[in-house]
Design a protein around this motif. Structure first.
Motif, mmCIF file in Angstrom:
data_model
loop_
_atom_site.group_PDB
_atom_site.id
_atom_site.type_symbol
_atom_site.label_atom_id
_atom_site.label_comp_id
_atom_site.label_asym_id
_atom_site.label_seq_id
_atom_site.Cartn_x
_atom_site.Cartn_y
_atom_site.Cartn_z
ATOM 1 N N VAL A 62 -83.678 14.038 -70.537
ATOM 2 C CA VAL A 62 -83.509 14.822 -71.763
ATOM 3 C C VAL A 62 -82.332 14.286 -72.559
ATOM 4 O O VAL A 62 -82.412 14.115 -73.787
ATOM 5 C CB VAL A 62 -83.317 16.319 -71.449
ATOM 6 C CG1 VAL A 62 -82.979 17.107 -72.710
ATOM 7 C CG2 VAL A 62 -84.553 16.889 -70.776
ATOM 8 N N ARG A 63 -81.264 13.981 -71.877
ATOM 9 C CA ARG A 63 -80.074 13.467 -72.548
ATOM 10 C C ARG A 63 -80.354 12.131 -73.234
ATOM 11 O O ARG A 63 -79.937 11.906 -74.368
ATOM 12 C CB ARG A 63 -78.953 13.319 -71.532
ATOM 13 C CG ARG A 63 -77.658 13.179 -72.209
ATOM 14 C CD ARG A 63 -76.489 13.432 -71.362
ATOM 15 N NE ARG A 63 -75.438 12.945 -72.241
ATOM 16 C CZ ARG A 63 -74.487 12.133 -71.896
ATOM 17 N NH1 ARG A 63 -74.358 11.759 -70.667
ATOM 18 N NH2 ARG A 63 -73.622 11.700 -72.769
ATOM 19 N N GLN A 64 -81.085 11.251 -72.560
ATOM 20 C CA GLN A 64 -81.463 9.967 -73.162
ATOM 21 C C GLN A 64 -82.298 10.178 -74.408
ATOM 22 O O GLN A 64 -82.110 9.502 -75.417
ATOM 23 C CB GLN A 64 -82.262 9.124 -72.174
ATOM 24 C CG GLN A 64 -81.430 8.180 -71.370
ATOM 25 C CD GLN A 64 -82.315 7.261 -70.532
ATOM 26 O OE1 GLN A 64 -83.434 7.614 -70.157
ATOM 27 N NE2 GLN A 64 -81.805 6.093 -70.235
ATOM 28 N N ALA A 65 -83.238 11.120 -74.354
ATOM 29 C CA ALA A 65 -84.082 11.416 -75.507
ATOM 30 C C ALA A 65 -83.243 11.923 -76.675
ATOM 31 O O ALA A 65 -83.496 11.575 -77.825
ATOM 32 C CB ALA A 65 -85.143 12.437 -75.132
ATOM 33 N N LEU A 66 -82.222 12.733 -76.382
ATOM 34 C CA LEU A 66 -81.347 13.251 -77.437
ATOM 35 C C LEU A 66 -80.514 12.146 -78.068
ATOM 36 O O LEU A 66 -80.196 12.207 -79.254
ATOM 37 C CB LEU A 66 -80.425 14.340 -76.876
ATOM 38 C CG LEU A 66 -81.089 15.653 -76.512
ATOM 39 C CD1 LEU A 66 -80.090 16.567 -75.818
ATOM 40 C CD2 LEU A 66 -81.674 16.326 -77.736
ATOM 41 N N GLU A 67 -80.157 11.131 -77.298
ATOM 42 C CA GLU A 67 -79.349 10.030 -77.815
ATOM 43 C C GLU A 67 -80.160 9.042 -78.644
ATOM 44 O O GLU A 67 -79.594 8.274 -79.407
ATOM 45 C CB GLU A 67 -78.667 9.291 -76.663
ATOM 46 C CG GLU A 67 -77.593 10.108 -75.994
ATOM 47 C CD GLU A 67 -77.035 9.462 -74.744
ATOM 48 O OE1 GLU A 67 -77.621 8.478 -74.260
ATOM 49 O OE2 GLU A 67 -75.996 9.947 -74.256
ATOM 50 N N GLY A 68 -81.492 9.077 -78.501
ATOM 51 C CA GLY A 68 -82.366 8.164 -79.238
ATOM 52 C C GLY A 68 -82.383 8.478 -80.718
ATOM 53 O O GLY A 68 -81.975 9.543 -81.168
ATOM 54 N N THR A 69 -82.915 7.549 -81.504
ATOM 55 C CA THR A 69 -82.992 7.770 -82.947
ATOM 56 C C THR A 69 -84.386 8.250 -83.314
ATOM 57 O O THR A 69 -85.379 7.825 -82.758
ATOM 58 C CB THR A 69 -82.686 6.471 -83.705
ATOM 59 O OG1 THR A 69 -83.599 5.462 -83.272
ATOM 60 C CG2 THR A 69 -81.265 6.011 -83.450
ATOM 61 N N GLY A 70 -84.453 9.147 -84.291
ATOM 62 C CA GLY A 70 -85.725 9.665 -84.767
ATOM 63 C C GLY A 70 -86.312 10.702 -83.842
ATOM 64 O O GLY A 70 -85.940 10.806 -82.679
ATOM 65 N N PRO A 71 -87.264 11.498 -84.361
ATOM 66 C CA PRO A 71 -87.890 12.518 -83.524
ATOM 67 C C PRO A 71 -88.755 11.894 -82.429
ATOM 68 O O PRO A 71 -89.439 10.914 -82.651
ATOM 69 C CB PRO A 71 -88.738 13.330 -84.491
ATOM 70 C CG PRO A 71 -88.833 12.529 -85.729
ATOM 71 C CD PRO A 71 -87.746 11.521 -85.716
ATOM 72 N N ARG A 72 -88.640 12.435 -81.249
ATOM 73 C CA ARG A 72 -89.445 11.998 -80.109
ATOM 74 C C ARG A 72 -90.017 13.227 -79.441
ATOM 75 O O ARG A 72 -89.437 14.299 -79.487
ATOM 76 C CB ARG A 72 -88.575 11.246 -79.101
ATOM 77 C CG ARG A 72 -88.299 9.818 -79.516
ATOM 78 C CD ARG A 72 -87.559 9.034 -78.465
ATOM 79 N NE ARG A 72 -88.175 9.174 -77.151
ATOM 80 C CZ ARG A 72 -87.571 8.817 -76.023
ATOM 81 N NH1 ARG A 72 -86.380 8.320 -76.054
ATOM 82 N NH2 ARG A 72 -88.177 8.957 -74.872
ATOM 83 N N LEU A 73 -91.104 13.024 -78.785
ATOM 84 C CA LEU A 73 -91.749 14.102 -78.055
ATOM 85 C C LEU A 73 -91.288 14.058 -76.603
ATOM 86 O O LEU A 73 -91.271 13.002 -75.987
ATOM 87 C CB LEU A 73 -93.268 13.925 -78.129
ATOM 88 C CG LEU A 73 -94.126 15.131 -77.821
ATOM 89 C CD1 LEU A 73 -93.822 16.276 -78.776
ATOM 90 C CD2 LEU A 73 -95.583 14.756 -77.902
ATOM 91 N N LEU A 74 -90.875 15.195 -76.079
ATOM 92 C CA LEU A 74 -90.410 15.301 -74.701
ATOM 93 C C LEU A 74 -91.352 16.250 -73.969
ATOM 94 O O LEU A 74 -91.535 17.390 -74.396
ATOM 95 C CB LEU A 74 -88.984 15.841 -74.675
ATOM 96 C CG LEU A 74 -88.315 16.001 -73.334
ATOM 97 C CD1 LEU A 74 -88.114 14.640 -72.675
ATOM 98 C CD2 LEU A 74 -86.988 16.694 -73.489
ATOM 99 N N GLU A 75 -91.968 15.784 -72.885
ATOM 100 C CA GLU A 75 -92.879 16.626 -72.116
ATOM 101 C C GLU A 75 -92.208 17.049 -70.817
ATOM 102 O O GLU A 75 -91.726 16.212 -70.064
ATOM 103 C CB GLU A 75 -94.182 15.888 -71.813
ATOM 104 C CG GLU A 75 -95.177 16.777 -71.103
ATOM 105 C CD GLU A 75 -96.511 16.102 -70.882
ATOM 106 O OE1 GLU A 75 -97.450 16.419 -71.613
ATOM 107 O OE2 GLU A 75 -96.589 15.249 -69.970
ATOM 108 N N LEU A 76 -92.184 18.352 -70.574
ATOM 109 C CA LEU A 76 -91.627 18.909 -69.347
ATOM 110 C C LEU A 76 -92.767 19.481 -68.522
ATOM 111 O O LEU A 76 -93.695 20.081 -69.060
ATOM 112 C CB LEU A 76 -90.615 20.009 -69.670
ATOM 113 C CG LEU A 76 -89.462 19.616 -70.586
ATOM 114 C CD1 LEU A 76 -88.611 20.832 -70.887
ATOM 115 C CD2 LEU A 76 -88.627 18.518 -69.976
ATOM 116 N N THR A 77 -92.693 19.307 -67.206
ATOM 117 C CA THR A 77 -93.734 19.800 -66.316
ATOM 118 C C THR A 77 -93.143 20.742 -65.279
ATOM 119 O O THR A 77 -91.946 20.732 -65.023
ATOM 120 C CB THR A 77 -94.436 18.634 -65.588
ATOM 121 O OG1 THR A 77 -93.466 17.912 -64.846
ATOM 122 C CG2 THR A 77 -95.123 17.706 -66.568
ATOM 123 N N CYS A 78 -94.018 21.514 -64.675
ATOM 124 C CA CYS A 78 -93.640 22.453 -63.623
ATOM 125 C C CYS A 78 -93.937 21.815 -62.268
ATOM 126 O O CYS A 78 -95.020 21.263 -62.074
ATOM 127 C CB CYS A 78 -94.439 23.741 -63.794
ATOM 128 S SG CYS A 78 -94.140 24.970 -62.518
#
Length: 87
Positions: free
Chosen positions: A32-48
């Motif tokens: 999640v932290r890596q995704a936040l540091e990236g540029t532009g909107p990205r989709l993050l999928e979380l699973t159970c």
């Protein structure tokens, strides 16, 4: 049990995902932290872990903060997860 909790823009309720092992929770926190540091909107999928078909996808541009804490700390009457000022 460990909880990775995401705070979202304009949402009073956080999104939380549980992991049984600390290493798995730390890996998800890092993802999640890596995704936040990236540029532009990205989709993050979380699973159970318990129900593999249960999923949620979020735009990283909507995530404000991420935190990791041990679930047992919540119910023990001890310190609340997150950051707060002691008065």
């Amino acid at each position: 049990m460990y909880v990775v909790e995401l705070s979202l823009k304009l949402s009073p309720m956080p999104v939380a995902v549980q992991r049984k092992e600390l290493a798995d929770a730390q890996a998800l926190y890092g993802q999640v932290r890596q995704a936040l540091e990236g540029t532009g909107p990205r989709l993050l999928e979380l699973t159970c872990e318990k129900e593999e078909d249960k999923r949620i996808s979020l735009l990283t541009s909507e995530v404000v903060a991420v935190q990791l804490y041990e679930k047992s700390a919540v119910g023990s009457g001890g310190k609340r997860p997150g950051f707060s000022f002691e008065g």
